[in-house]
Design an enzyme around this catalytic site. Sequence first.
Site, PDB file in Angstrom:
ATOM      1  N   GLY A 488       0.825  -1.197   0.000  1.00  0.00           N
ATOM      2  CA  GLY A 488       0.000   0.000   0.000  1.00  0.00           C
ATOM      3  C   GLY A 488       0.859   1.246   0.000  1.00  0.00           C
ATOM      4  N   LYS A 509       9.464   0.064   3.640  1.00  0.00           N
ATOM      5  CA  LYS A 509       8.906   1.353   3.225  1.00  0.00           C
ATOM      6  C   LYS A 509       9.957   2.135   2.449  1.00  0.00           C
ATOM      7  CE  LYS A 509       5.769   3.921   5.188  1.00  0.00           C
ATOM      8  NZ  LYS A 509       5.041   4.537   6.286  1.00  0.00           N
ATOM      9  N   ASP A 606      -0.209  11.817  12.432  1.00  0.00           N
ATOM     10  CA  ASP A 606      -1.009  11.175  11.389  1.00  0.00           C
ATOM     11  C   ASP A 606      -1.629   9.890  11.922  1.00  0.00           C
ATOM     12  OD1 ASP A 606      -2.220  10.952   8.970  1.00  0.00           O
ATOM     13  OD2 ASP A 606      -0.474  10.133   7.926  1.00  0.00           O
TER      14      ASP A 606
END
Length: 800
Positions: A488, A509, A606
């Site tokens: 994702g 990542k 976040d």
Amino acid sequence: MKLKQEKLLVLMHLWLWWSTYFLVKAATDSLKPGDTLNCTETAKVVSQNGKYFLGFTTIGSETYLATWKINWDDFWIWLSDRNQPLDPNSAVLSLNHSGVLKIESKNVKPIILYYPPQPINNAMATLLDTGNFVLQQLHPNGSTLSVLWQSFDYPIDTLIPTMKLGVNHKTGRTWSLVSYLVNDGSHTNVTPGAFSLEWEPTVGELVIKRRGKVSWRSGKLRNNRFEHISEESQRTLNYTTLSNGDESSFSFTSTNDDVDVLWWIESSGVFKNYSEIVVNASKCYGFNTSGGCQRWEDIPKCRNPDDVFQKIYGHLNFEYAFNDPNASYVLSDCQAMCWSNCSCTGYKLYGQNGTGCTFFPLAAYYTPGNNGEEIYMLGNFTQYIDKSTTKSQHSGKKKFIWISAIVATALLIICLSIFCLILKKRECTLQDKKRKGIVTKQLSATCTGTSGIEEFEDDLKHGNELKVFSYMSVMAATNEFSSENKLGQGGFGLVYKGILSTGQEVAIKRLSKTSTQGVLEFKNELKLICELQHMNLVQLLGYCIDQEERILLYEYMPNKSLDFYIFDCTRSKLLDWKMRFNIIEGIAQGLLYLHKYSRLKIIHRDLKASNILLDENMNPKISDFGMARIFTQQKDVANTIRVVGTYGYMSPEYAMDGIFSTKSDVYSFGVLLLEIISGRRNTSFYDKDHPLNLIGHAWELWNENEPLQLVDRSLNESFDPDEVLRCIHVGLLCVEQYANDRPTMSDIISMLTNKNAMVSLPQQPAFYCKRDIYEEKLSSKELCTSSIQEITVSEEMESM
Ligand SMILES: *[C@@H]1O[C@H](CO)[C@@H](O)[C@H](O)[C@H]1NC(C)=O
Ligand SMILES: *[C@@H]1O[C@H](CO)[C@@H](O)[C@H](O)[C@H]1NC(C)=O
Ligand SMILES: *[C@@H]1O[C@H](CO)[C@@H](O)[C@H](O)[C@H]1NC(C)=O
Ligand SMILES: *[C@@H]1O[C@H](CO)[C@@H](O)[C@H](O)[C@H]1NC(C)=O
Ligand SMILES: *[C@@H]1O[C@H](CO)[C@@H](O)[C@H](O)[C@H]1NC(C)=O
Ligand SMILES: *[C@@H]1O[C@H](CO)[C@@H](O)[C@H](O)[C@H]1NC(C)=O
Ligand SMILES: *[C@@H]1O[C@H](CO)[C@@H](O)[C@H](O)[C@H]1NC(C)=O
Ligand SMILES: *[C@@H]1O[C@H](CO)[C@@H](O)[C@H](O)[C@H]1NC(C)=O
Ligand SMILES: *[C@@H]1O[C@H](CO)[C@@H](O)[C@H](O)[C@H]1NC(C)=O
Ligand SMILES: *[C@@H]1O[C@H](CO)[C@@H](O)[C@H](O)[C@H]1NC(C)=O
Ligand SMILES: *[C@@H]1O[C@H](CO)[C@@H](O)[C@H](O)[C@H]1NC(C)=O
């Protein structure tokens, strides 16, 4: 149980003999049928030799019937029932004409010490010269026919000469000593505790067990000596063992009649003769096999032979401690639990009465101080000493270290730049000949290899296990960042699933190349983030820097993220209320850790459902928590021009003015909480009766006194309404308009777990538009601040 001064002892001895003289005159050594002994009377049963007493006594705050020896008056040899204290005003010991020996008190079930199968009228209870209280059946001429019951069959924590350890084969009864739950000088609780001293007849040795597990063995009894008891501790002892059809037993006598011997086992596992230590079984840590200590099968992998808890005094400046107030846990249980839990470095007692535990997790900070608490820390605890308290003493030395460090760093940077420049030039010339990718790999290998990465790696090896991965291995793990491996899009780049050459699954990542941060700063940040270790944070495993490329490797979470479940009609059924509450608590703990961790204060910025990953047991782990920090270098409360975050989760002050603080995370947490309860997104919320966002909807239901309407239908009413209400209450407090009104994470945790911690009622939340105003499309800034949502849409970061 303190040893008094010798002089005092002599005086006391004399006094006691004198008083006993009169007692002997007044008292008797036996109870005949029909006799009673009252707790209110001072009279006691006294053995003929005047050395032993039987009477009612107070231990701690409780009353028991006990036997004890005259000049050692707080060593109880026998107690009526350790689990059942007596009423101090009405308890009566009696032997009735049927031969029943019992203790009765008002309003309490009587304690029956002996109940004969057939009524006996010729019984007599006598306190013998050995200290044994026996019930005998007598011949009319006065001689003993049989012993019906004896106190030596019910030892407590103390062994005296002629008392037995072992097993009675006829009755199946075992004789063993069991420590008190607590006896630490300031507290005494005589209920059975953790340690026992037993005789093992098959081998012929003594063993000390902790909660049933053998921790020490004396070694086989040979030539009247035990191998693992010092010569001094057994020189004057004569051991007797018996093994026949009736019993297998062990007992001892003293070869010197003038010398008393009294063995007992303390609640801490120390086996003593009076006050002299014979063996300290709590020194057996599973590795230690010296002195009779036993090796354990189940030593946790994270422990090594030098790991020993040390008692220190001071304060731990760490708020994330884990309390277990269970009143059946004592110090040795706390030690055992901490030892077997790899995320525990220390413990202390939780309660005032010597029970319950508080555990300290990995990185605890410690301020020494003699008036502090008694704390037990593992290993070399000096590493935890809070640097801030010792700074002044070392400032001179520190300054020197700082200057050297700065000079060294500067030199390193210069060397590095020159070297990399040279390499860059070579790269240009090589570019035509070779495929660029391969060259990049080689370059990165050499560049990082000589640029201080190794040194950095060494640094890391001390504290944690952050690894540096080569670009090549990352490419191999992700199949060259193939789209099949893509998991994702996270807040700061694409995320891939990777399988390392070791077979370990990782999440990889690849950070987007927008950071202006230098390599060194980046590495320093990583080093800090790597130190953050908490079960509710996703663990960073390593990184890879290759030219412009910055790649982070995290632990892989097989159960995807929270949004995958809660916002899906069918999958949401998999999360029952218990799991949801566990998730809420976990997120709260993780956030508290980020906010309060004493060296770093991390504001997530976040927090949202897609950043909460779930492990195989559906425990929540916050991800992306270091990214905000890596990308920007702000302090506690700060302003930013670049608003990162996700629309719907951003607090008004952050979304509008770019001001963020821990309270902006609290806001996001509140939104998340309401989402978990309702199973609906704050942003995509729409209800024809309430054309509001989720927060507004929750607020209206709260005011209409129908808060439970908010709960996700897929929970099928199977939830604890109290808990849900508390969560909604907390959620609404978190999303209040003004940051100062919102609770802190530690407030939130106590409110979630404790009903009484609720102090304030929620006020109107931010982003709340009253229905009528909404319908009239008024957009007064005070009442309806929803217009700012448009500002942030452009900055929205989609989730992974
Ligand atoms: C002993 O206890 C019994 C029963 O509680 C009571 O009736 C009696 O008065 C007591 N005797 C004395 C001397 O206190
Ligand atoms: C002795 O005590 C037992 C148990 O309380 C009772 O059943 C019995 O009747 C008593 N015997 C006499 C003679 O009081
Ligand atoms: C009492 O009687 C028993 C049995 O008849 C006998 O063995 C014992 O020696 C007698 N004891 C005394 C002190 O007379
Ligand atoms: C047990 O303790 C007593 C009192 O401290 C001491 O006199 C005696 O020597 C000790 N006995 C042994 C065998 O250690
Ligand atoms: C030890 O005890 C046994 C039996 O109780 C006795 O026969 C022996 O003489 C004793 N030994 C010493 C040294 O006192
Ligand atoms: C027994 O050993 C433990 C663990 O080493 C230690 O903390 C304790 O102080 C010792 N007890 C005594 C009485 O020496
Ligand atoms: C191991 O056990 C022995 C005996 O109890 C003790 O003397 C020693 O200090 C222990 N060693 C460690 C490292 O705890
Ligand atoms: C306390 O611990 C004991 C032993 O582990 C356990 O049996 C008991 O259920 C616990 N009590 C509570 C209230 O958790
Ligand atoms: C110790 O105190 C706790 C409350 O702090 C209580 O629940 C517990 O029963 C007490 N335990 C003992 C052994 O007194
Ligand atoms: C280990 O300790 C942590 C807190 O320090 C606790 O949350 C966790 O449940 C413990 N794990 C086990 C298996 O007891
Ligand atoms: C513990 O660590 C400190 C600093 O890391 C070191 O100075 C000290 O010598 C160590 N002490 C022991 C007993 O290893």
